[in-house]
Write a protein that holds these residues in place. Sequence first.
Motif, PDB file in Angstrom:
ATOM      1  N   CYS A  38      70.441  82.528  35.516  1.00 46.02           N
ATOM      2  CA  CYS A  38      70.249  81.732  36.741  1.00 46.02           C
ATOM      3  C   CYS A  38      69.377  82.405  37.792  1.00 46.02           C
ATOM      4  N   HIS A  39      68.724  83.519  37.474  1.00 46.62           N
ATOM      5  CA  HIS A  39      67.861  84.177  38.473  1.00 46.62           C
ATOM      6  C   HIS A  39      66.826  85.005  37.730  1.00 46.62           C
ATOM      7  N   THR A  40      65.610  84.482  37.583  1.00 43.91           N
ATOM      8  CA  THR A  40      64.545  85.288  36.963  1.00 43.91           C
ATOM      9  C   THR A  40      63.224  85.074  37.689  1.00 43.91           C
ATOM     10  N   LEU A  46      52.291  94.875  34.978  1.00 44.14           N
ATOM     11  CA  LEU A  46      53.601  95.520  34.859  1.00 44.14           C
ATOM     12  C   LEU A  46      53.689  96.575  35.964  1.00 44.14           C
ATOM     13  N   ARG A  47      54.841  97.188  36.151  1.00 45.09           N
ATOM     14  CA  ARG A  47      54.954  98.212  37.199  1.00 45.09           C
ATOM     15  C   ARG A  47      55.706  99.448  36.693  1.00 45.09           C
ATOM     16  N   ALA A  48      55.393  99.826  35.450  1.00 44.28           N
ATOM     17  CA  ALA A  48      56.083 100.988  34.877  1.00 44.28           C
ATOM     18  C   ALA A  48      55.799 102.242  35.715  1.00 44.28           C
ATOM     19  N   SER A  92      61.841 105.712  47.221  1.00 47.13           N
ATOM     20  CA  SER A  92      62.776 104.587  47.222  1.00 47.13           C
ATOM     21  C   SER A  92      61.995 103.291  46.966  1.00 47.13           C
ATOM     22  N   TYR A  93      62.735 102.216  46.661  1.00 43.05           N
ATOM     23  CA  TYR A  93      62.133 100.890  46.437  1.00 43.05           C
ATOM     24  C   TYR A  93      61.328 100.482  47.668  1.00 43.05           C
ATOM     25  N   GLU A  94      61.892 100.731  48.851  1.00 41.62           N
ATOM     26  CA  GLU A  94      61.199 100.374  50.094  1.00 41.62           C
ATOM     27  C   GLU A  94      59.938 101.206  50.266  1.00 41.62           C
ATOM     28  N   GLY A 145      55.109  97.710  44.697  1.00 40.01           N
ATOM     29  CA  GLY A 145      56.122  96.690  44.844  1.00 40.01           C
ATOM     30  C   GLY A 145      55.590  95.288  44.590  1.00 40.01           C
ATOM     31  N   ILE A 146      56.227  94.325  45.233  1.00 41.84           N
ATOM     32  CA  ILE A 146      55.932  92.917  44.984  1.00 41.84           C
ATOM     33  C   ILE A 146      54.440  92.634  45.153  1.00 41.84           C
ATOM     34  N   VAL A 147      53.828  93.234  46.195  1.00 42.63           N
ATOM     35  CA  VAL A 147      52.428  92.934  46.488  1.00 42.63           C
ATOM     36  C   VAL A 147      51.491  93.359  45.349  1.00 42.63           C
ATOM     37  N   GLY A 164      56.620  83.178  43.611  1.00 42.46           N
ATOM     38  CA  GLY A 164      56.789  84.288  44.545  1.00 42.46           C
ATOM     39  C   GLY A 164      55.856  85.457  44.301  1.00 42.46           C
ATOM     40  N   TYR A 165      55.006  85.331  43.261  1.00 45.47           N
ATOM     41  CA  TYR A 165      53.995  86.366  43.044  1.00 45.47           C
ATOM     42  C   TYR A 165      52.585  85.785  43.219  1.00 45.47           C
ATOM     43  N   GLY A 166      52.514  84.562  43.741  1.00 45.86           N
ATOM     44  CA  GLY A 166      51.215  83.949  44.010  1.00 45.86           C
ATOM     45  C   GLY A 166      50.917  84.022  45.504  1.00 45.86           C
ATOM     46  N   VAL A 207      64.295  82.473  49.346  1.00 53.74           N
ATOM     47  CA  VAL A 207      63.641  83.366  50.317  1.00 53.74           C
ATOM     48  C   VAL A 207      64.143  84.783  50.039  1.00 53.74           C
ATOM     49  N   PHE A 208      63.290  85.773  50.254  1.00 61.68           N
ATOM     50  CA  PHE A 208      63.729  87.180  50.221  1.00 61.68           C
ATOM     51  C   PHE A 208      63.979  87.584  51.672  1.00 61.68           C
ATOM     52  N   CYS A 209      65.250  87.509  52.082  1.00 60.96           N
ATOM     53  CA  CYS A 209      65.641  87.836  53.459  1.00 60.96           C
ATOM     54  C   CYS A 209      66.019  89.315  53.483  1.00 60.96           C
ATOM     55  N   GLU A 242      71.214  90.173  51.397  1.00 54.27           N
ATOM     56  CA  GLU A 242      71.947  91.443  51.569  1.00 54.27           C
ATOM     57  C   GLU A 242      71.807  92.388  50.365  1.00 54.27           C
ATOM     58  N   GLN A 243      70.578  92.524  49.856  1.00 57.49           N
ATOM     59  CA  GLN A 243      70.367  93.450  48.729  1.00 57.49           C
ATOM     60  C   GLN A 243      70.329  94.901  49.212  1.00 57.49           C
ATOM     61  N   LEU A 244      69.547  95.143  50.274  1.00 60.82           N
ATOM     62  CA  LEU A 244      69.351  96.518  50.740  1.00 60.82           C
ATOM     63  C   LEU A 244      70.059  96.776  52.062  1.00 60.82           C
ATOM     64  N   THR A 269      69.919  88.245  34.767  1.00 61.36           N
ATOM     65  CA  THR A 269      69.030  89.388  34.508  1.00 61.36           C
ATOM     66  C   THR A 269      68.194  89.764  35.719  1.00 61.36           C
ATOM     67  N   ASP A 270      67.868  88.790  36.612  1.00 59.74           N
ATOM     68  CA  ASP A 270      66.885  89.038  37.674  1.00 59.74           C
ATOM     69  C   ASP A 270      65.594  89.565  37.051  1.00 59.74           C
ATOM     70  N   HIS A 271      65.256  89.099  35.840  1.00 60.53           N
ATOM     71  CA  HIS A 271      64.081  89.703  35.195  1.00 60.53           C
ATOM     72  C   HIS A 271      62.870  89.676  36.124  1.00 60.53           C
ATOM     73  N   PRO A 324      59.167  92.501  37.171  1.00 57.18           N
ATOM     74  CA  PRO A 324      58.510  93.741  36.726  1.00 57.18           C
ATOM     75  C   PRO A 324      58.820  94.964  37.587  1.00 57.18           C
ATOM     76  N   GLY A 325      59.502  94.762  38.715  1.00 56.15           N
ATOM     77  CA  GLY A 325      59.745  95.885  39.606  1.00 56.15           C
ATOM     78  C   GLY A 325      61.158  96.407  39.526  1.00 56.15           C
ATOM     79  N   SER A 326      62.102  95.594  39.983  1.00 54.58           N
ATOM     80  CA  SER A 326      63.458  96.104  40.132  1.00 54.58           C
ATOM     81  C   SER A 326      64.363  95.824  38.946  1.00 54.58           C
ATOM     82  N   SER A 327      63.905  94.985  37.986  1.00 52.52           N
ATOM     83  CA  SER A 327      64.812  94.676  36.873  1.00 52.52           C
ATOM     84  C   SER A 327      64.052  94.192  35.638  1.00 52.52           C
TER      85      SER A 327
HETATM   86  O1  NIG Z   1      65.113  90.042  42.879  1.00 49.88           O
HETATM   87  N1  NIG Z   1      64.297  91.414  45.778  1.00 49.88           N
HETATM   88  C1  NIG Z   1      63.244  90.812  45.680  1.00 49.88           C
HETATM   89  N2  NIG Z   1      62.769  90.282  44.567  1.00 49.88           N
HETATM   90  C2  NIG Z   1      62.961  90.794  43.277  1.00 49.88           C
HETATM   91  C3  NIG Z   1      62.157  91.993  43.023  1.00 49.88           C
HETATM   92  C4  NIG Z   1      60.775  91.646  42.916  1.00 49.88           C
HETATM   93  C5  NIG Z   1      59.883  92.798  42.586  1.00 49.88           C
HETATM   94  O2  NIG Z   1      60.207  93.973  42.859  1.00 49.88           O
HETATM   95  O3  NIG Z   1      58.829  92.462  42.050  1.00 49.88           O
HETATM   96  C6  NIG Z   1      64.409  91.016  42.963  1.00 49.88           C
HETATM   97  O4  NIG Z   1      64.870  92.146  42.778  1.00 49.88           O
END
Ligand code: NIG
Length: 424
Positions: free
Chosen positions: A79-81, A88-90, A101-103, A111-113, A151-153, A221-223, A252-254, A324-326, A328-331
């Motif tokens: 339900c979340h990909t 890729l972001r290896a 850190s991720y930030e 990161g996302i950008v 969200g990547y466009g 939204v990524f709040c 409330e992820q971070l 999975t939150d699949h 390329p960055g965090s999962s």
């Molecule tokens: O669900 N938290 C923001 N969005 C994604 C990560 C996206 C990325 O790092 O490319 C997430 O973890």
Amino acid sequence: MTLSFSASSLPGADGVWRHLHLAPEALGAGADAVPHAAIVVDQGVVVWVGAHAELPAVYRPRKQHDAKGAVVTPGLVDCHTHLVYGGLRANEFAMRLAGASYEEVARAGGGIVSTVKATRQASEDELFEAAVPRMMALLSEGVCAIEIKSGYGLSLAHERKQLRVARRLGEIFGVTVRTSFLGAHALPPDYAGRSGDYIDLVCHEMMPALAAEGLVDAVDVFCESIGFTLAETQKVFEAAKALGLPVKLHAEQLSDMGGAALAARYGALSCDHIEHLSAQGIAAMRQSGTVAVLLPGAYFTLRDTHLPPIAALREAGVPMAVSTDHNPGSSPALSLLLMINMACTLFRLTVPEALAGVTRHAAQALGLQATHGQIHVGGPANFVLWPVGDVSELAYWLGQRPACSVVRQGRLAVDGMALSSQVA
Ligand code: NIG
Ligand code: FE
């Protein structure tokens, strides 16, 4: 790439499926296991399910599928990909291992950008090709419905490209795809210092145009401190509401931004991540019936140590989903079964909770509870036959990739068990 595969060429699953062991809760919350069960599929729809001894005589002459004693669950729901992206972001994985850190990675232009850059450079066909093996990995483990975010466009043309690929994946593979428009995922570099202008673009141009094209099933939204503020999130939710679109939130992820309580006020389908969810957020979600989506793959990959408030969610009766939150960055996770295991080992879910998390509650997080997440009489035939002795094995193995067979949208889409069928 022309994919020679098409779901319409898969064998139909009509007939009587017998020698099944129905997993507990396959028929709904609190339902018992059914040891010697049968399922009847007619024109791709489940028309009967129950103990084989009670199979109505009218169905007996139908084609017979011998499930060899397999344990049966409903088709899994991821339900979340963020399945559709370029590059890729290896390299960031290595940066984080070296201490960033991720930030910090995000603020350093990664990161996302960085995925946005690669996604913008890719054609629609290239994005599709890149997503195919990821989709196949998830489907091979019994996924029958999946959410895919944009969200990547981060511009109308490129968000459209991502969402069109998501729809195409659904059609080619014959899998239920729910799209979420995540235009407010990150601030694109061309809007640096102008987040208000970007949110206006998201709300007044991108969202209405993409919704009119039938590409948006929900809005996300990524709040977050490295995403968008609470006030910006509210603007996006208002725009979604005006278009009659349901909302969900990366909340409330971070840090605790108060996003969950806001999302609950808008009747959100789900709040996802929620490591830093407050008691107030839990109470609001409980009231609005919002699902808590747990993402152990991101927690693990980011080597997070702040656990989501599982015991309090359980106590409050907030439904918990697992995904999975699949991305390329965090999962970079491509196994929903591994997420079940991690939800149990890292988050201390019980096995039944984790299984509900990838079936019933995941379906609810997508508004699909009437047709997915349990074996519904009258619903599309989506179920998985697992060659295991007990359903708890779905949480137990690490990377086993069991040779399951999958009935997806009324077709035998995967036949790992080499099932035999015969005309009765
Ligand atoms: O669900 N938290 C923001 N969005 C994604 C990560 C996206 C990325 O790092 O490319 C997430 O973890
Ligand atoms: Fe995400």
